[in-house]
Motif scaffolding. Structure first.
Motif: not given
Length: 168
Positions: A70-71, A101, A104-107, A143, A146
């Motif tokens: 996620g990072t 994004v 799929g990275y959120r951070r 953060i 999307s």
């Protein structure tokens, strides 16, 4: 763009010179350390390298790499000295964030040194929070939003920003 592309090599060479001026050491030694990082770190599906071109000239660039599912970590954000103060780093950062994004990275985070005041201004202006400072190195995190409906593939890019007026 692939990290082994000649334009990427030029970006790293210029960045090594910049770091040697700011932090000391030889540009050659710094360049070798940057090249020691596996090129695959900056390739899809986990990372990317973006460069901005103007009339065939490399003017700015940057990259990101996977830290965990996620990072992503931002690396090597750079603008050619003669093209600074035109918002190009902001444009590169936006391209990189869009790519993160899509993958799929959120951070996202970036670590910058105390002799990089431009970066220490760029990240907060782009919504990053300073989360720590250790030994003259500052860490900024954000953060990510999307991008609904966008494909999840992002392989990096060479973006021609076309003619733009320069400030006097």
């Amino acid at each position: 763009m692939r990290p082994d592309h000649p334009l990427a090599a030029a970006l790293l060479a210029e960045l090594a010179i910049e770091y040697s001026i700011r932090y000391g050491g030889t540009a050659g030694a710094i360049h070798r350390r940057m090249r020691d990082r596996p090129a695959t770190d900056f390739l899809a599906p986990h990372g990317a390298l973006v460069v901005l071109m103007e009339h065939g000239e490399l003017v700015a660039g940057g990259a990101f790499r996977r830290v965990d599912a996620g990072t992503a970590e931002l690396k090597r954000l750079w603008t050619a000295r003669e093209h600074r103060r035109r918002g190009l780093a902001t444009q590169v950062l936006a391209e990189l964030e869009a790519g993160m994004v899509r993958l799929g990275y959120r951070r996202a985070f970036a670590t910058v040194g105390d002799r990089q005041p431009e970066a220490r201004g760029l990240y907060p202006a782009a919504g990053y929070a300073e989360v720590s400072e250790i030994g003259g190195r500052y860490r900024f995190e954000k953060i990510l939003g999307s991008v609904a409906g966008r494909p999840r593939e992002f392989v990096g890019a060479a973006v021609d920003i076309g003619p733009q007026s320069r400030p006097a």
